[in-house]
Design a protein around this motif. Structure first.
Motif, mmCIF file in Angstrom:
data_model
loop_
_atom_site.group_PDB
_atom_site.id
_atom_site.type_symbol
_atom_site.label_atom_id
_atom_site.label_comp_id
_atom_site.label_asym_id
_atom_site.label_seq_id
_atom_site.Cartn_x
_atom_site.Cartn_y
_atom_site.Cartn_z
ATOM 1 N N ARG A 59 0.847 -1.217 0.000
ATOM 2 C CA ARG A 59 0.000 0.000 0.000
ATOM 3 C C ARG A 59 0.871 1.251 0.000
ATOM 4 O O ARG A 59 1.055 1.904 1.031
ATOM 5 C CB ARG A 59 -0.895 -0.001 1.234
ATOM 6 N N PHE A 60 1.387 1.566 -1.177
ATOM 7 C CA PHE A 60 2.334 2.666 -1.328
ATOM 8 C C PHE A 60 1.801 3.987 -0.749
ATOM 9 O O PHE A 60 2.443 4.624 0.087
ATOM 10 C CB PHE A 60 2.659 2.821 -2.818
ATOM 11 N N TRP A 61 0.609 4.391 -1.185
ATOM 12 C CA TRP A 61 0.080 5.696 -0.768
ATOM 13 C C TRP A 61 -0.264 5.757 0.714
ATOM 14 O O TRP A 61 -0.117 6.794 1.348
ATOM 15 C CB TRP A 61 -1.138 6.088 -1.616
ATOM 16 N N THR A 62 -0.727 4.619 1.257
ATOM 17 C CA THR A 62 -1.025 4.596 2.699
ATOM 18 C C THR A 62 0.253 4.879 3.487
ATOM 19 O O THR A 62 0.256 5.680 4.431
ATOM 20 C CB THR A 62 -1.602 3.223 3.100
ATOM 21 N N ILE A 63 1.357 4.213 3.065
ATOM 22 C CA ILE A 63 2.636 4.390 3.759
ATOM 23 C C ILE A 63 3.078 5.859 3.691
ATOM 24 O O ILE A 63 3.440 6.468 4.705
ATOM 25 C CB ILE A 63 3.727 3.478 3.126
ATOM 26 N N VAL A 64 3.005 6.424 2.479
ATOM 27 C CA VAL A 64 3.455 7.810 2.288
ATOM 28 C C VAL A 64 2.600 8.773 3.125
ATOM 29 O O VAL A 64 3.137 9.651 3.819
ATOM 30 C CB VAL A 64 3.391 8.200 0.792
ATOM 31 N N LEU A 65 1.284 8.572 3.085
ATOM 32 C CA LEU A 65 0.396 9.497 3.796
ATOM 33 C C LEU A 65 0.562 9.397 5.313
ATOM 34 O O LEU A 65 0.581 10.413 6.010
ATOM 35 C CB LEU A 65 -1.066 9.247 3.401
ATOM 36 N N VAL A 66 0.692 8.154 5.822
ATOM 37 C CA VAL A 66 0.883 7.990 7.266
ATOM 38 C C VAL A 66 2.200 8.637 7.700
ATOM 39 O O VAL A 66 2.253 9.361 8.709
ATOM 40 C CB VAL A 66 0.853 6.493 7.663
ATOM 41 N N ALA A 67 3.253 8.415 6.924
ATOM 42 C CA ALA A 67 4.556 9.000 7.261
ATOM 43 C C ALA A 67 4.459 10.527 7.268
ATOM 44 O O ALA A 67 4.948 11.185 8.196
ATOM 45 C CB ALA A 67 5.620 8.535 6.268
ATOM 46 N N MET A 68 3.814 11.089 6.252
ATOM 47 C CA MET A 68 3.671 12.547 6.161
ATOM 48 C C MET A 68 2.852 13.100 7.333
ATOM 49 O O MET A 68 3.203 14.116 7.934
ATOM 50 C CB MET A 68 2.981 12.949 4.845
ATOM 51 N N THR A 69 1.740 12.399 7.628
ATOM 52 C CA THR A 69 0.874 12.866 8.719
ATOM 53 C C THR A 69 1.630 12.841 10.044
ATOM 54 O O THR A 69 1.596 13.808 10.817
ATOM 55 C CB THR A 69 -0.377 11.955 8.827
ATOM 56 N N ALA A 70 2.330 11.722 10.301
ATOM 57 C CA ALA A 70 3.086 11.616 11.553
ATOM 58 C C ALA A 70 4.138 12.716 11.621
ATOM 59 O O ALA A 70 4.353 13.330 12.678
ATOM 60 C CB ALA A 70 3.750 10.244 11.643
ATOM 61 N N PHE A 71 4.784 12.973 10.478
ATOM 62 C CA PHE A 71 5.810 14.016 10.424
ATOM 63 C C PHE A 71 5.208 15.387 10.764
ATOM 64 O O PHE A 71 5.765 16.137 11.580
ATOM 65 C CB PHE A 71 6.439 14.057 9.022
ATOM 66 N N LEU A 72 4.048 15.690 10.153
ATOM 67 C CA LEU A 72 3.430 17.001 10.374
ATOM 68 C C LEU A 72 2.963 17.158 11.827
ATOM 69 O O LEU A 72 3.168 18.211 12.443
ATOM 70 C CB LEU A 72 2.259 17.208 9.403
ATOM 71 N N ILE A 73 2.336 16.085 12.371
ATOM 72 C CA ILE A 73 1.881 16.149 13.771
ATOM 73 C C ILE A 73 3.083 16.360 14.700
ATOM 74 O O ILE A 73 3.065 17.216 15.579
ATOM 75 C CB ILE A 73 1.098 14.867 14.155
ATOM 76 N N ALA A 74 4.149 15.563 14.458
ATOM 77 C CA ALA A 74 5.344 15.676 15.296
ATOM 78 C C ALA A 74 5.962 17.074 15.184
ATOM 79 O O ALA A 74 6.476 17.614 16.167
ATOM 80 C CB ALA A 74 6.363 14.610 14.909
ATOM 81 N N SER A 75 5.891 17.668 13.968
ATOM 82 C CA SER A 75 6.458 19.009 13.776
ATOM 83 C C SER A 75 5.715 20.031 14.638
ATOM 84 O O SER A 75 6.330 20.969 15.164
ATOM 85 C CB SER A 75 6.339 19.448 12.311
ATOM 86 N N VAL A 76 4.398 19.825 14.775
ATOM 87 C CA VAL A 76 3.597 20.767 15.565
ATOM 88 C C VAL A 76 3.874 20.575 17.058
ATOM 89 O O VAL A 76 4.058 21.528 17.810
ATOM 90 C CB VAL A 76 2.090 20.567 15.269
#
Lengths: 97, 239
Positions: A78-95
């Motif tokens: 699930r390529f897009w699921t992996i990318v989206l989860v990684a991005m979301t986690a990154f953005l949440i962690a950035s905040v």
């Protein structure tokens, strides 16, 4: 510079075939993809932001990557699921961090 | 629209996330090049002829430090050495193509294009397929995105640091993680990935990304020796 770079990329696309390589090396070529991608990902993630905050290990980059790999272990295709989860986690962690 | 054009477009579309991620880096390069005193034509020419972010960034710094041309060229080669492996890994797939095709794909073969190409050839292993058209779509998308980003960065200058601070560069890492997961199909490929990653991290102190090159080379040779042993043992067993 352009010529040298091109020569490197074109090397085995020219008349030189991979037959010139020893058979054992030729058989190992498929392992280049995982090795190269991980060689780009791991230092990039672990060392990101290290210059600014040398002692802070847990960066949004590391958290995003861990989240991506964690999903990838269970759903490797699930390529897009992996990318989206990684991005979301990154953005949440950035905040948060 | 012919089937070929459709394939070309689907390649171009598939590369969009990479283009977005690379865009930030391209903009950053344009801004750094301007800061370093390169005019627009020089900046554009560098992106058009070299087509390699890290090498360009390092080259600009070296020019600024007035390093001899030969040194700049040698370091550029060191940064891009890993592309030899990409070329070797894709060789079997592109061998049947005409010279202009191989020249074009060779010129455009950057990290992202290699990763997308390997994925495509794994999903579609026909000998007479049009996978190369898809790969060209990916590559052209990346190339033109890179050129546009470079020019924009040259004009945008100071605005760039803010984009970088927002962490848009993580997009590329997220995509690489998505790609590597589908490449980890066997225990050996997982081992190759883990060894490559850990070694590249351990060797990250080496200049000009030589650590990355050394890590990939080590994996290739170690697996070649391993595969060789397994093959010879199998040959002995069968006799």
């Amino acid at each position: 510079m352009g010529a040298v770079t091109f020569a490197l990329r074109f090397a085995f696309f020219s008349t030189i075939s991979t037959d010139v390589l020893p058979q054992d090396v030729e058989k190992s070529l498929p392992y280049i993809l995982p090795a190269a991608l991980m060689a780009i990902i791991v230092p990039g993630v672990v060392l990101a932001g290290a210059a600014e905050t040398p002692l802070r290990f847990l960066t949004p980059y590391l958290i995003g990557a861990i989240a991506g790999f964690a999903v990838g272990v269970f759903f490797p295709k699930r390529f897009w699921t992996i990318v989206l989860v990684a991005m979301t986690a990154f953005l949440i962690a950035s905040v948060i961090l | 629209m012919s089937a070929r054009t459709r394939t070309l477009w689907s390649g171009a579309r598939a590369a969009v996330p990479f283009v977005v991620g690379g865009f930030i880096f391209g903009v950053l390069f344009g801004a750094v090049a301007r800061d370093s005193g390169l005019d627009l034509a020089q900046t554009f020419a560098m992106s058009a002829l070299l087509n390699g972010g890290t090498a360009q960034m390092i080259a600009v710094g070296l020019f600024l430090a007035q390093a001899p041309v030969l040194v700049v060229v040698a370091i550029c080669a060191a940064v891009n050495l890993r592309h030899v492996f990409y070329s070797a890994a894709l060789s079997a797939h592109v061998r049947r193509l005409s010279l202009p095709w191989r020249l074009a794909l060779g010129f455009l073969l950057i990290d992202q294009v290699f990763a997308m190409a390997m994925k495509r050839y794994e999903e579609d292993d026909r000998d007479d397929g049009d996978q190369h058209v898809f790969v060209l779509g990916v590559a052209l998308s990346m190339y033109f995105g890179w050129l546009v980003a470079t020019v924009l960065g040259w004009f945008a200058g100071a605005f760039v640091d803010r984009l970088h601070a927002l962490g848009f560069d993580f997009v590329i890492t997220a995509i690489y993680i998505g790609l590597v997961m589908s490449a980890l199909t066997s225990r050996r490929s997982v081992l190759a990935g883990v060894v490559g990653g850990v070694l590249a991290l351990a060797l990250a102190w080496m200049p000009y990304q030589l650590g990355m090159f050394a890590a990939i080379l080590f994996v290739l040779l170690a697996f070649a020796i391993w595969e060789g042993r397994i093959r010879r043992r199998a040959a002995l067993d069968s006799t």
